[in-house]
Write an enzyme that holds these catalytic residues in place. Structure first.
Site, short mmCIF file in Angstrom:
data_model
loop_
_atom_site.label_atom_id
_atom_site.label_comp_id
_atom_site.label_asym_id
_atom_site.label_seq_id
_atom_site.Cartn_x
_atom_site.Cartn_y
_atom_site.Cartn_z
N CYS A 1 0.79 -1.28 0.20
CA CYS A 1 -0.06 0.02 0.08
C CYS A 1 0.64 1.11 0.16
CB CYS A 1 -1.05 0.15 1.62
SG CYS A 1 -1.86 0.98 1.13
N CYS B 1 -0.78 4.14 2.53
CA CYS B 1 0.13 4.07 3.80
C CYS B 1 1.49 4.14 3.88
CB CYS B 1 -0.35 2.35 4.09
SG CYS B 1 -1.57 1.73 3.22
N ASP B 2 1.91 3.40 3.12
CA ASP B 2 3.68 3.49 3.63
C ASP B 2 4.42 3.97 2.78
OD1 ASP B 2 2.67 1.38 5.48
OD2 ASP B 2 3.10 0.21 4.17
C1 LIG Z 1 1.15 -4.35 5.04
C2 LIG Z 1 -0.62 -3.51 5.09
C3 LIG Z 1 -0.30 -2.11 5.22
C4 LIG Z 1 -1.38 -1.11 5.61
N1 LIG Z 1 -1.44 -0.11 6.25
C5 LIG Z 1 -1.83 0.58 5.93
C6 LIG Z 1 -1.99 2.04 6.94
O1 LIG Z 1 -1.20 2.19 7.06
N2 LIG Z 1 -2.84 2.41 6.68
C7 LIG Z 1 -4.36 2.90 6.18
O2 LIG Z 1 -5.61 3.30 6.34
N3 LIG Z 1 -4.70 1.36 6.00
C8 LIG Z 1 -3.83 0.49 5.43
N4 LIG Z 1 -3.70 -0.70 5.20
C9 LIG Z 1 -4.78 -1.34 4.51
C10 LIG Z 1 -5.55 -1.39 5.22
O3 LIG Z 1 -5.56 -2.12 6.55
C11 LIG Z 1 -7.45 -2.14 4.92
O4 LIG Z 1 -7.71 -1.41 3.92
C12 LIG Z 1 -8.06 -2.33 5.96
O5 LIG Z 1 -7.72 -3.33 7.01
C13 LIG Z 1 -9.26 -3.16 5.15
O6 LIG Z 1 -10.25 -3.52 5.91
P1 LIG Z 1 -11.59 -4.44 6.03
O7 LIG Z 1 -11.93 -4.45 7.70
O8 LIG Z 1 -12.38 -4.53 4.42
O9 LIG Z 1 -10.91 -6.19 5.93
P2 LIG Z 1 -9.43 -6.94 6.31
O10 LIG Z 1 -8.66 -6.01 7.10
O11 LIG Z 1 -9.13 -7.42 5.41
O12 LIG Z 1 -9.87 -7.66 7.07
C14 LIG Z 1 -10.88 -8.72 6.44
C15 LIG Z 1 -11.60 -9.62 7.60
O13 LIG Z 1 -12.32 -10.76 7.04
C16 LIG Z 1 -12.05 -11.94 7.15
N5 LIG Z 1 -12.92 -13.31 6.30
C17 LIG Z 1 -12.42 -12.72 4.98
N6 LIG Z 1 -12.78 -14.19 4.33
C18 LIG Z 1 -13.84 -14.87 5.78
C19 LIG Z 1 -14.51 -15.60 5.85
N7 LIG Z 1 -14.80 -16.46 3.80
N8 LIG Z 1 -15.35 -15.53 7.26
C20 LIG Z 1 -15.21 -15.39 7.40
N9 LIG Z 1 -14.31 -13.74 7.84
C21 LIG Z 1 -13.26 -13.22 6.40
C22 LIG Z 1 -11.16 -11.83 7.27
O14 LIG Z 1 -10.12 -13.29 8.34
C23 LIG Z 1 -10.82 -10.44 8.06
O15 LIG Z 1 -10.90 -10.87 9.79
C24 LIG Z 1 -2.72 -1.45 4.68
C25 LIG Z 1 -2.33 -3.13 4.81
C26 LIG Z 1 -1.87 -3.63 4.70
C27 LIG Z 1 -1.88 -5.40 3.86
#
Ligand SMILES: Cc1cc2nc3c(=O)[nH]c(=O)nc-3n(C[C@H](O)[C@H](O)[C@H](O)COP(=O)(O)OP(=O)(O)OC[C@H]3O[C@@H](n4cnc5c(N)ncnc54)[C@H](O)[C@@H]3O)c2cc1C
Length: 307
Positions: free
Chosen positions: A131, A134-135
């Site tokens: 990202c 983010c970084d």
């Molecule tokens: C390395 C890294 C660094 C990042 N740094 C930043 C940052 O500094 N600032 C920022 O704003 N954003 C950052 N991001 C982006 C940010 O993390 C994401 O935008 C955010 O986490 C999205 O949230 P979400 O809840 O939509 O999904 P996710 O965080 O992807 O969570 C998805 C959830 O769904 C669950 N899940 C998936 N499939 C299933 C299933 N079949 N059954 C049950 N549960 C399921 C997973 O286990 C997980 O708990 C970063 C991302 C990464 C990978």
């Protein structure tokens, strides 16, 4: 019977759980394969509002989880393997468990595609990133690399050139999937240098806990070279976690759920939040914001359709 079942415990799912909990709906959250979601695997988060010194991703997510628990959210481990959205209550299957729920919030996120190297996985958050938004800021004045050949790789490379002293664009072919305009813009950027056709064989140095070099192999000559860099951005796409909803909910051509009027899907009572329905912003704060929207939409729906 649950009022609201939330699939996923990333920023979107946890924020939905906080709001649904405070609305007295006693939400049930299913953790999935990655409790805490993508933030659980990163280090410092500097752009989530409210933390002027930054906060570690796992701490941020743990705080959200505690906050949701405080308002009555319950958590269960397991991954959803099937859903029956044909009629309410919806039947949600996780292996041998079947849950019934009056409303469903899908916050299953998206997974960044990786190259598949062990070193890459170990160095995520320590110089390897998926990202740029983010970084990028962490790499001011440094030489870094972006891996990929599509529009998002070109966009990330251009964006990163605002901070980095040099950005290498690493691609396995001489031809690019990126659109002409994105490619031209990237080629005109003096800070970008293209290295093709090469594949990444390894990233060092795991033993030092940071990125020092990339080991590259030219796919035509097989020549192996070492490229010193401080950071590696993998920009080869994301896969939304939507397989179980295929044929049941509307998706775009890349599998992202399509929402309308806030977080609504085409099935009344089923809502989607976070990266599972957002291929553009992909930020913790936007995921949290849409989790809030989904919980409010679910609450209003249950008020009108107690079922
Ligand atoms: C390395 C890294 C660094 C990042 N740094 C930043 C940052 O500094 N600032 C920022 O704003 N954003 C950052 N991001 C982006 C940010 O993390 C994401 O935008 C955010 O986490 C999205 O949230 P979400 O809840 O939509 O999904 P996710 O965080 O992807 O969570 C998805 C959830 O769904 C669950 N899940 C998936 N499939 C299933 C299933 N079949 N059954 C049950 N549960 C399921 C997973 O286990 C997980 O708990 C970063 C991302 C990464 C990978």
């Amino acid at each position: 019977m649950n009022n609201v079942l939330i699939i996923g415990s990333g920023c979107a799912g946890l924020t939905a759980a906080i709001y649904a909990g405070r609305a007295n709906l006693k939400p049930l959250v299913i953790d999935g394969h990655e409790p805490g979601g993508q933030l659980a695997i990163t280090t410092m988060v500097e752009n989530f509002p409210g933390f002027p010194e930054g906060i570690l991703g796992p701490d941020l997510i743990e705080n959200m989880r505690k906050q949701a628990q405080k308002f009555g959210a319950e958590f269960k481990s397991g991954s959803i393997t099937d859903v029956d959205l044909g009629k309410r209550p919806f039947k949600i299957t996780a292996g041998n468990e079947v849950y019934e729920t009056r409303a469903l919030i899908i916050a299953a996120g998206a997974t960044a595609r990786l190259l598949g190297l062990e070193s890459e996985r170990k160095l995520i958050g320590y110089g390897v990133s998926t990202c740029a938004t983010c970084d990028g800021y962490f790499f001011r004045g440094k030489e870094i690399a972006v891996v990929g050949g599509g529009d998002s790789a070109m966009e990330e490379a251009n964006f990163l050139s605002r901070f980095a002293s040099k950005v290498y664009v690493i691609h396995r072919r001489n031809e690019f999937r990126a659109s002409r305009i994105m490619l031209d813009r990237a080629r005109a950027n003096e800070k970008l240098q293209f290295i093709t056709p090469v594949v990444v064989e390894d990233i060092t140095d795991v033993s030092k806990g940071g990125v020092e070099t990339m080991i590259l192999r030219n796919t035509q000559s097989n020549e192996v070279s070492t490229l010193p860099v401080s950071g590696v951005f993998i920009a080869i796409g994301h896969v939304p976690n939507t397989r179980v909803f295929r044929g049941k909910l509307d998706m775009d051509e890349n599998g992202y759920l399509i929402t309308h009027h806030g977080s609504r899907t085409k099935v009344p009572g089923v809502f989607a939040a976070g990266d599972v329905q957002d291929h553009f912003y992909k930020q913790a704060v936007t995921a949290a914001g849409s989790g809030c929207m989904a919980a409010i939409d679910a609450e209003k729906f249950l008020e009108a359709n107690p079922g």
